[in-house]
Design a protein around this motif. Structure first.
Motif, PDB file in Angstrom:
ATOM      1  N   SER A  13       0.847  -1.194   0.000  1.00 44.11           N
ATOM      2  CA  SER A  13       0.000   0.000   0.000  1.00 44.11           C
ATOM      3  C   SER A  13       0.889   1.255   0.000  1.00 44.11           C
ATOM      4  O   SER A  13       2.082   1.184   0.315  1.00 44.11           O
ATOM      5  CB  SER A  13      -0.945  -0.017   1.202  1.00 44.11           C
ATOM      6  N   LEU A  36      -1.252  11.824  10.265  1.00 41.38           N
ATOM      7  CA  LEU A  36      -2.332  11.225   9.485  1.00 41.38           C
ATOM      8  C   LEU A  36      -3.527  10.812  10.349  1.00 41.38           C
ATOM      9  O   LEU A  36      -4.665  10.755   9.863  1.00 41.38           O
ATOM     10  CB  LEU A  36      -1.778  10.005   8.733  1.00 41.38           C
ATOM     11  N   HIS A  39      -7.095  12.335  10.290  1.00 44.57           N
ATOM     12  CA  HIS A  39      -7.795  12.183   9.013  1.00 44.57           C
ATOM     13  C   HIS A  39      -8.385  10.769   8.877  1.00 44.57           C
ATOM     14  O   HIS A  39      -9.220  10.536   7.993  1.00 44.57           O
ATOM     15  CB  HIS A  39      -6.839  12.461   7.853  1.00 44.57           C
ATOM     16  N   LEU A  40      -7.952   9.869   9.734  1.00 49.03           N
ATOM     17  CA  LEU A  40      -8.460   8.496   9.687  1.00 49.03           C
ATOM     18  C   LEU A  40      -9.422   8.208  10.835  1.00 49.03           C
ATOM     19  O   LEU A  40     -10.453   7.564  10.642  1.00 49.03           O
ATOM     20  CB  LEU A  40      -7.278   7.509   9.747  1.00 49.03           C
ATOM     21  N   GLN A  41      -9.074   8.668  12.035  1.00 50.31           N
ATOM     22  CA  GLN A  41      -9.923   8.468  13.224  1.00 50.31           C
ATOM     23  C   GLN A  41      -9.993   9.790  13.983  1.00 50.31           C
ATOM     24  O   GLN A  41      -9.074  10.132  14.732  1.00 50.31           O
ATOM     25  CB  GLN A  41      -9.344   7.378  14.136  1.00 50.31           C
ATOM     26  N   ILE A 134      -2.159  13.250   1.994  1.00 48.42           N
ATOM     27  CA  ILE A 134      -3.338  12.666   2.639  1.00 48.42           C
ATOM     28  C   ILE A 134      -4.078  11.807   1.612  1.00 48.42           C
ATOM     29  O   ILE A 134      -4.486  10.671   1.909  1.00 48.42           O
ATOM     30  CB  ILE A 134      -4.259  13.769   3.192  1.00 48.42           C
ATOM     31  N   ASP A 135      -4.251  12.347   0.414  1.00 51.02           N
ATOM     32  CA  ASP A 135      -4.928  11.588  -0.647  1.00 51.02           C
ATOM     33  C   ASP A 135      -4.132  10.352  -1.043  1.00 51.02           C
ATOM     34  O   ASP A 135      -4.701   9.278  -1.275  1.00 51.02           O
ATOM     35  CB  ASP A 135      -5.135  12.482  -1.878  1.00 51.02           C
ATOM     36  N   PHE A 137      -2.023   8.539   0.806  1.00 50.56           N
ATOM     37  CA  PHE A 137      -2.040   7.513   1.845  1.00 50.56           C
ATOM     38  C   PHE A 137      -3.436   6.958   2.124  1.00 50.56           C
ATOM     39  O   PHE A 137      -3.568   5.847   2.643  1.00 50.56           O
ATOM     40  CB  PHE A 137      -1.432   8.067   3.136  1.00 50.56           C
ATOM     41  N   THR A 138      -4.482   7.721   1.792  1.00 45.62           N
ATOM     42  CA  THR A 138      -5.848   7.250   2.075  1.00 45.62           C
ATOM     43  C   THR A 138      -6.578   6.766   0.826  1.00 45.62           C
ATOM     44  O   THR A 138      -7.405   5.858   0.908  1.00 45.62           O
ATOM     45  CB  THR A 138      -6.686   8.348   2.744  1.00 45.62           C
ATOM     46  N   GLN A 139      -6.291   7.382  -0.331  1.00 45.46           N
ATOM     47  CA  GLN A 139      -6.995   7.031  -1.567  1.00 45.46           C
ATOM     48  C   GLN A 139      -6.133   6.249  -2.560  1.00 45.46           C
ATOM     49  O   GLN A 139      -6.642   5.718  -3.535  1.00 45.46           O
ATOM     50  CB  GLN A 139      -7.512   8.300  -2.262  1.00 45.46           C
TER      51      GLN A 139
END
Length: 409
Positions: A13, A36, A39-41, A134-135, A137-139
């Protein structure tokens, strides 16, 4: 200092791949996760603090701040130092190197500490991860910026191929050399150790009359090298207010830094023009803008292409620092014949009285002019006035194109 579990670093990932690419140590890995986490929790830090410090009270050593809309805990530099270094002064001082300008986080604009109010400790600044990462690592991918005042540039693409670009052999060879740098520049700089001798990035000037293929060439270079090409809107960059132009440029280059984008400044004379003798304050600040831009272009690590109608309009200080000066002249008769023969769609018929080679020999036109003529002729056929394009339609369209430029046929 705690360490992230090793097994997760083997995943494919984006976050583990990023950590492996930059060989980040445990402190840098955990700093990434701290930045991060909200942005996740959203309640991650609230729950953690309540678990570890159940008694009510104010704990300034943890740092943190509250957003305007976000109601949870947001980390600062102090949060990082508290979690990773606790109260050990030597460890805290060592950890501050994570936020230095030499660290990959700052160099590639991954995350940073927002400057605190004057007089307050540097580590009290907000810990901010840029939206790009952010995008990622998350998208799963870096987001492309949207055209705005903060980023006055638009992504340009083309469905055309190299075969559609008709230029003289010398210009084509220079473009191939430029393509070779885009493809192999990293090998020269890093694998062959030339980074200490050569400046990062590449600077090129495309000059010649409008409609001769400058923008198309920039788009094709991006298409065939897998790079995004952003065309900068100078009307949104240049400001009459002192300091605003430099601010707009700083935002643009900051966003583009380390993204491997091609920046294309069309009609660059407005911003890259010659400096003038200082007669008043306006001249002084205009010259400062040119000097600032020269510095930013030199320090940009990707490809910058300037486009101008005339090479003589560009400040000589820029020209001395360009690796390529590529002229796009008006096509000659042979090249115009090529353009005419590939311009018409296969669905349109031409009557036998049309001699495209003769048209090329008679009328001096750019590739853009020719395509405008073809578009007008095709519309005449689609309107039902004609079943095919004949000499009369073609000559009227050519006359129309010449009149637009104030030329007499």
């Amino acid at each position: 200092m705690p360490s992230p579990p090793e097994d997760w670093l083997k995943a494919e990932s984006p976050l583990p791949c990023f950590i492996r690419k930059y060989q980040l140590d445990s402190a840098a890995q955990l700093t990434l996760l701290i930045a991060l986490a909200p942005h996740l929790q959203p309640d991650f830090f609230e729950r953690t603090i309540m678990t570890q410090l159940p008694q009510a009270g104010d704990y300034p050593q943890i740092g943190g701040w509250r957003g305007k809309s976000f109601r949870g805990f947001l980390p600062t530099g102090e949060t990082v130092l508290f979690i990773l270094g606790s109260h050990q002064l030597s460890q805290r001082l060592l950890l501050q190197q994570i936020f230095s300008e030499e660290h990959p986080f700052a160099r590639d604009r991954v995350l940073y500490l927002e400057p605190p109010p004057e007089g307050e400790p540097m580590m009290s600044g907000k810990l901010v991860m840029t939206q790009d990462y952010i995008d990622l690592f998350t998208q799963g991918e870096l987001s492309r910026p949207h055209f705005s005042l903060d980023f006055p540039a638009q992504l340009i693409t083309t469905e055309m191929e190299w075969e559609d670009l008709v230029l003289n052999s010398q210009t084509l060879q220079q473009i191939r050399d430029l393509e070779a740098w885009i493809t192999h520049g990293a090998t020269i700089l890093y694998d062959w150790g030339m980074k200490r001798k050569l400046k990062l990035g590449y600077r090129a000037l495309f000059y010649g009359p409008p409609g001769t293929g400058k923008t198309l060439t920039a788009s094709l270079l991006g298409k065939y090298t897998g790079k995004d090409v952003y065309k900068v809107d100078l009307s949104m960059v240049v400001s009459k207010f002192i300091g605003e132009t430099e601010k707009n440029l700083a935002n643009l280059f900051m966003k583009a830094e380390s993204k491997d984008w091609i920046l294309f400044f069309d009609e660059a004379d407005a911003l890259f023009g010659k400096r003038t003798n200082v007669r008043d304050a306006h001249d002084k600040y205009a010259n400062q803008e040119v000097s600032y831009l020269l510095q930013r272009v030199e320090n940009y690590d990707g490809l910058v292409i300037l486009s101008s109608n005339f090479k003589s309009n560009i400040d000589e200080a820029f020209l001395r620092r360009f690796q390529s000066l590529i002229q796009f002249p008006i096509p000659n008769a042979k090249e115009r014949s090529q353009l005419w023969h590939i311009a018409f769609p296969s669905q349109v018929k031409l009557t036998q009285d049309i001699d495209l080679t003769e048209l090329a020999n008679t009328y001096e036109m750019s590739g853009s002019d020719i395509m405008n003529v073809v578009q007008h002729c095709c519309l005449q056929v689609l309107q039902g006035s004609y079943t095919a394009i004949n000499q009369e339609i073609l000559l009227k369209a050519i006359k129309r194109e010449f009149s637009k430029a104030g030329k007499i046929l």
